[in-house]
Design a protein around this motif. Structure first.
Motif, PDB file in Angstrom:
ATOM      1  N   ASP A  22       0.816  -1.218   0.000  1.00 41.51           N
ATOM      2  CA  ASP A  22       0.000   0.000   0.000  1.00 41.51           C
ATOM      3  C   ASP A  22       0.848   1.266   0.000  1.00 41.51           C
ATOM      4  OD1 ASP A  22      -2.359  -1.386  -0.051  1.00 41.51           O
ATOM      5  OD2 ASP A  22      -2.666  -1.319   2.121  1.00 41.51           O
ATOM      6  N   GLY A  23       2.173   1.112   0.096  1.00 41.37           N
ATOM      7  CA  GLY A  23       3.060   2.273   0.098  1.00 41.37           C
ATOM      8  C   GLY A  23       3.147   2.956   1.442  1.00 41.37           C
ATOM      9  N   GLN A  24       2.668   2.301   2.506  1.00 34.04           N
ATOM     10  CA  GLN A  24       2.703   2.891   3.835  1.00 34.04           C
ATOM     11  C   GLN A  24       4.036   2.592   4.516  1.00 34.04           C
ATOM     12  OE1 GLN A  24       0.348   4.952   4.828  1.00 34.04           O
ATOM     13  NE2 GLN A  24      -0.818   4.553   2.949  1.00 34.04           N
ATOM     14  N   TYR A  25       4.279   3.351   5.604  1.00 31.01           N
ATOM     15  CA  TYR A  25       5.564   3.200   6.291  1.00 31.01           C
ATOM     16  C   TYR A  25       5.668   1.839   6.967  1.00 31.01           C
ATOM     17  CZ  TYR A  25       9.364   3.692   9.564  1.00 31.01           C
ATOM     18  OH  TYR A  25      10.522   3.472  10.269  1.00 31.01           O
ATOM     19  N   THR A  26       6.649   1.062   6.580  1.00 33.75           N
ATOM     20  CA  THR A  26       7.024  -0.195   7.218  1.00 33.75           C
ATOM     21  C   THR A  26       8.506  -0.414   6.943  1.00 33.75           C
ATOM     22  OG1 THR A  26       4.849  -1.224   6.935  1.00 33.75           O
ATOM     23  CG2 THR A  26       6.687  -2.703   7.259  1.00 33.75           C
ATOM     24  N   ARG A  27       9.241  -0.744   7.963  1.00 33.39           N
ATOM     25  CA  ARG A  27      10.675  -0.983   7.749  1.00 33.39           C
ATOM     26  C   ARG A  27      10.871  -2.201   6.842  1.00 33.39           C
ATOM     27  NH1 ARG A  27      14.213   1.911  10.623  1.00 33.39           N
ATOM     28  NH2 ARG A  27      13.456   3.109  12.421  1.00 33.39           N
ATOM     29  N   VAL A  28      11.620  -2.008   5.787  1.00 35.65           N
ATOM     30  CA  VAL A  28      11.901  -3.109   4.871  1.00 35.65           C
ATOM     31  C   VAL A  28      13.383  -3.031   4.495  1.00 35.65           C
ATOM     32  CG1 VAL A  28      11.149  -1.722   2.883  1.00 35.65           C
ATOM     33  CG2 VAL A  28      11.262  -4.208   2.689  1.00 35.65           C
ATOM     34  N   SER A  29      14.057  -4.152   4.558  1.00 34.84           N
ATOM     35  CA  SER A  29      15.507  -4.193   4.330  1.00 34.84           C
ATOM     36  C   SER A  29      15.824  -4.782   2.961  1.00 34.84           C
ATOM     37  CB  SER A  29      16.175  -5.045   5.419  1.00 34.84           C
ATOM     38  OG  SER A  29      15.780  -6.402   5.276  1.00 34.84           O
ATOM     39  N   ASN A  30      17.089  -4.641   2.572  1.00 38.16           N
ATOM     40  CA  ASN A  30      17.547  -5.276   1.332  1.00 38.16           C
ATOM     41  C   ASN A  30      17.361  -6.796   1.414  1.00 38.16           C
ATOM     42  OD1 ASN A  30      18.288  -2.762   0.532  1.00 38.16           O
ATOM     43  ND2 ASN A  30      20.490  -3.188   0.333  1.00 38.16           N
ATOM     44  N   LEU A  31      17.510  -7.339   2.621  1.00 39.03           N
ATOM     45  CA  LEU A  31      17.337  -8.784   2.805  1.00 39.03           C
ATOM     46  C   LEU A  31      15.914  -9.197   2.444  1.00 39.03           C
ATOM     47  CD1 LEU A  31      18.610 -11.434   3.862  1.00 39.03           C
ATOM     48  CD2 LEU A  31      17.707 -10.826   6.129  1.00 39.03           C
ATOM     49  N   HIS A  32      14.921  -8.403   2.894  1.00 40.44           N
ATOM     50  CA  HIS A  32      13.529  -8.706   2.564  1.00 40.44           C
ATOM     51  C   HIS A  32      13.281  -8.596   1.064  1.00 40.44           C
ATOM     52  CE1 HIS A  32      12.606  -7.464   6.919  1.00 40.44           C
ATOM     53  NE2 HIS A  32      12.392  -8.761   6.830  1.00 40.44           N
ATOM     54  N   ILE A  33      13.818  -7.547   0.441  1.00 39.05           N
ATOM     55  CA  ILE A  33      13.596  -7.343  -0.997  1.00 39.05           C
ATOM     56  C   ILE A  33      14.245  -8.462  -1.804  1.00 39.05           C
ATOM     57  CG2 ILE A  33      14.085  -5.839  -2.968  1.00 39.05           C
ATOM     58  CD1 ILE A  33      11.821  -4.890  -1.154  1.00 39.05           C
ATOM     59  N   ASN A  34      15.444  -8.850  -1.403  1.00 38.59           N
ATOM     60  CA  ASN A  34      16.101  -9.950  -2.115  1.00 38.59           C
ATOM     61  C   ASN A  34      15.318 -11.248  -1.948  1.00 38.59           C
ATOM     62  OD1 ASN A  34      18.477  -8.962  -3.474  1.00 38.59           O
ATOM     63  ND2 ASN A  34      19.327  -8.499  -1.448  1.00 38.59           N
ATOM     64  N   ALA A  35      14.764 -11.460  -0.754  1.00 43.01           N
ATOM     65  CA  ALA A  35      13.963 -12.666  -0.524  1.00 43.01           C
ATOM     66  C   ALA A  35      12.699 -12.640  -1.382  1.00 43.01           C
ATOM     67  CB  ALA A  35      13.605 -12.779   0.956  1.00 43.01           C
ATOM     68  N   LEU A  36      12.076 -11.476  -1.495  1.00 39.92           N
ATOM     69  CA  LEU A  36      10.886 -11.350  -2.342  1.00 39.92           C
ATOM     70  C   LEU A  36      11.237 -11.562  -3.807  1.00 39.92           C
ATOM     71  CD1 LEU A  36       9.155  -8.285  -0.610  1.00 39.92           C
ATOM     72  CD2 LEU A  36       8.271 -10.628  -0.703  1.00 39.92           C
ATOM     73  N   CYS A  37      12.361 -11.013  -4.222  1.00 34.92           N
ATOM     74  CA  CYS A  37      12.794 -11.209  -5.609  1.00 34.92           C
ATOM     75  C   CYS A  37      13.049 -12.686  -5.903  1.00 34.92           C
ATOM     76  CB  CYS A  37      14.055 -10.390  -5.888  1.00 34.92           C
ATOM     77  SG  CYS A  37      13.761  -8.596  -6.028  1.00 34.92           S
ATOM     78  N   ASP A  38      13.682 -13.386  -4.960  1.00 34.17           N
ATOM     79  CA  ASP A  38      13.897 -14.823  -5.141  1.00 34.17           C
ATOM     80  C   ASP A  38      12.559 -15.548  -5.255  1.00 34.17           C
ATOM     81  OD1 ASP A  38      16.627 -14.438  -4.960  1.00 34.17           O
ATOM     82  OD2 ASP A  38      16.747 -14.992  -2.835  1.00 34.17           O
ATOM     83  N   LEU A  39      11.612 -15.147  -4.414  1.00 30.42           N
ATOM     84  CA  LEU A  39      10.300 -15.793  -4.399  1.00 30.42           C
ATOM     85  C   LEU A  39       9.555 -15.563  -5.713  1.00 30.42           C
ATOM     86  CD1 LEU A  39       8.364 -17.366  -2.481  1.00 30.42           C
ATOM     87  CD2 LEU A  39       7.452 -15.139  -1.783  1.00 30.42           C
ATOM     88  N   TYR A  40       9.676 -14.360  -6.251  1.00 29.25           N
ATOM     89  CA  TYR A  40       8.939 -13.998  -7.468  1.00 29.25           C
ATOM     90  C   TYR A  40       9.734 -14.250  -8.749  1.00 29.25           C
ATOM     91  CZ  TYR A  40       6.014 -11.355  -4.146  1.00 29.25           C
ATOM     92  OH  TYR A  40       5.205 -10.972  -3.099  1.00 29.25           O
ATOM     93  N   GLY A  41      10.979 -14.682  -8.608  1.00 26.51           N
ATOM     94  CA  GLY A  41      11.802 -14.944  -9.785  1.00 26.51           C
ATOM     95  C   GLY A  41      12.279 -13.686 -10.483  1.00 26.51           C
ATOM     96  N   VAL A  42      12.539 -12.634  -9.709  1.00 24.65           N
ATOM     97  CA  VAL A  42      12.999 -11.363 -10.276  1.00 24.65           C
ATOM     98  C   VAL A  42      14.521 -11.325 -10.246  1.00 24.65           C
ATOM     99  CG1 VAL A  42      12.932  -8.846 -10.073  1.00 24.65           C
ATOM    100  CG2 VAL A  42      10.911 -10.214  -9.494  1.00 24.65           C
ATOM    101  N   THR A  43      15.124 -11.050 -11.382  1.00 24.49           N
ATOM    102  CA  THR A  43      16.585 -11.005 -11.465  1.00 24.49           C
ATOM    103  C   THR A  43      17.018  -9.735 -12.207  1.00 24.49           C
ATOM    104  OG1 THR A  43      16.549 -12.256 -13.543  1.00 24.49           O
ATOM    105  CG2 THR A  43      16.758 -13.525 -11.499  1.00 24.49           C
ATOM    106  N   GLY A  44      18.327  -9.548 -12.289  1.00 25.37           N
ATOM    107  CA  GLY A  44      18.893  -8.489 -13.117  1.00 25.37           C
ATOM    108  C   GLY A  44      18.379  -7.101 -12.805  1.00 25.37           C
TER     109      GLY A  44
END
Length: 291
Positions: free
Chosen positions: A43-65
């Motif tokens: 929703d674009g609201q304030y929540t702490r999110v780290s590079n670790l979380h984003i990388n984990a989401l990318c792995d989950l969704y198959g996002v690369t490059g």
């Protein structure tokens, strides 16, 4: 608090989750976040999110490059923005969540279309006109808090002007005749509209009383915000619409609703008077209040 960077990050992550056919609960379990946290991020609201979380989401969704780099870049922008103090922080206690979102997004927008059905839009208020409205909307507020609300509005407008924000204002002629604060306040407010309509960054258009049944009769006062590209080579960020309420504002979050207001803006443009004719109309009504 919503800002364009968080909004863009959340919108991209939601699209990836939907494409993956996963629920917020399933995603949260996979990356060790609660479903509520996933929802707030999307929703674009304030929540702490780290590079670790984003990388984990990318792995989950198959996002690369490049796709992964874009998401990590947005997280870095969020992190940098969080470190810098915001000029509106001293006024945050006066604002609802939607009001704060609107203020922040207006500061990042490149243009905005505001429509006034019964009142002059808040983007172009004088201090006295705004003060008279605030006393009605917030009758329990102290004079000091009313003064702070007015100061916030003045600082906001000054920063929009500094940012070269392009303001398009549409007004029903009847809204110019509703007396707010007395004839002297109205004369000053309408004279202010005439003055700022000479700026290259402001256009004011009146829908005259002679226009028969039209879309303006069916609209609440609103502002439609437009944004440029957030990342080089990317499409512009999608628009936002806020409706003025009593008190405060309401943010539209459904794409279909925003499209309807875009269409309404096109229709207002078609039936409104030209800038020069509108300026003459406003100046004439201003003189009536001076008599």
């Amino acid at each position: 608090m919503l800002d364009p960077v968080r909004r863009s990050l959340g919108r991209r992550l939601r699209s990836l989750r939907i494409a993956a056919g996963m629920s917020q609960s399933a995603v949260g379990t996979a990356v060790f976040l609660s479903p509520q946290s996933i929802g707030r991020i999307e929703d674009g609201q304030y929540t702490r999110v780290s590079n670790l979380h984003i990388n984990a989401l990318c792995d989950l969704y198959g996002v690369t490059g490049d796709g992964r780099e874009v998401l990590l870049g947005l997280v870095q922008q969020v992190r940098e923005a969080r470190r810098s103090a915001s000029w509106w922080s001293p006024f945050a206690d006066l604002l609802s969540a939607d009001e704060l979102d609107r203020l922040v997004l207006e500061q990042h927008a490149i243009a905005g279309t505001a429509f006034g059905s019964t009142l002059v839009p808040r983007l172009v208020h004088t201090a006295d006109y705004r003060c008279a409205l605030e006393r009605v909307l917030y009758p329990r507020d102290s004079p000091a808090d009313i003064a702070r609300r007015v100061e916030l509005a003045e600082q906001h407008w000054e920063r929009l002007h500094t940012n070269n924000f392009q303001a398009r204002i549409y007004l029903l002629e009847s809204a110019l005749r509703h007396v707010i604060g007395g004839p002297e306040v109205m004369h000053a407010q309408l004279s202010h509209l005439v003055e700022i309509s000479e700026r290259q960054t402001v256009s004011i258009h009146i829908i005259g009383r002679e226009v028969n049944s039209h879309i303006g009769f069916h609209l609440a006062s609103f502002v439609l915000l437009e944004f440029g590209e957030l990342l080089a080579g990317e499409p512009p960020e999608p628009p936002e619409v806020f409706l003025d309420g009593v008190p405060g504002v309401l943010r539209l979050q459904r794409e279909g609703g925003i499209c309807r207001y875009q269409a309404a803006t096109d229709e207002l443009s078609r039936i409104a008077l030209s800038e020069n004719t509108s300026r003459t109309v406003v100046a004439g009504i201003a003189q009536e209040f001076r008599a």
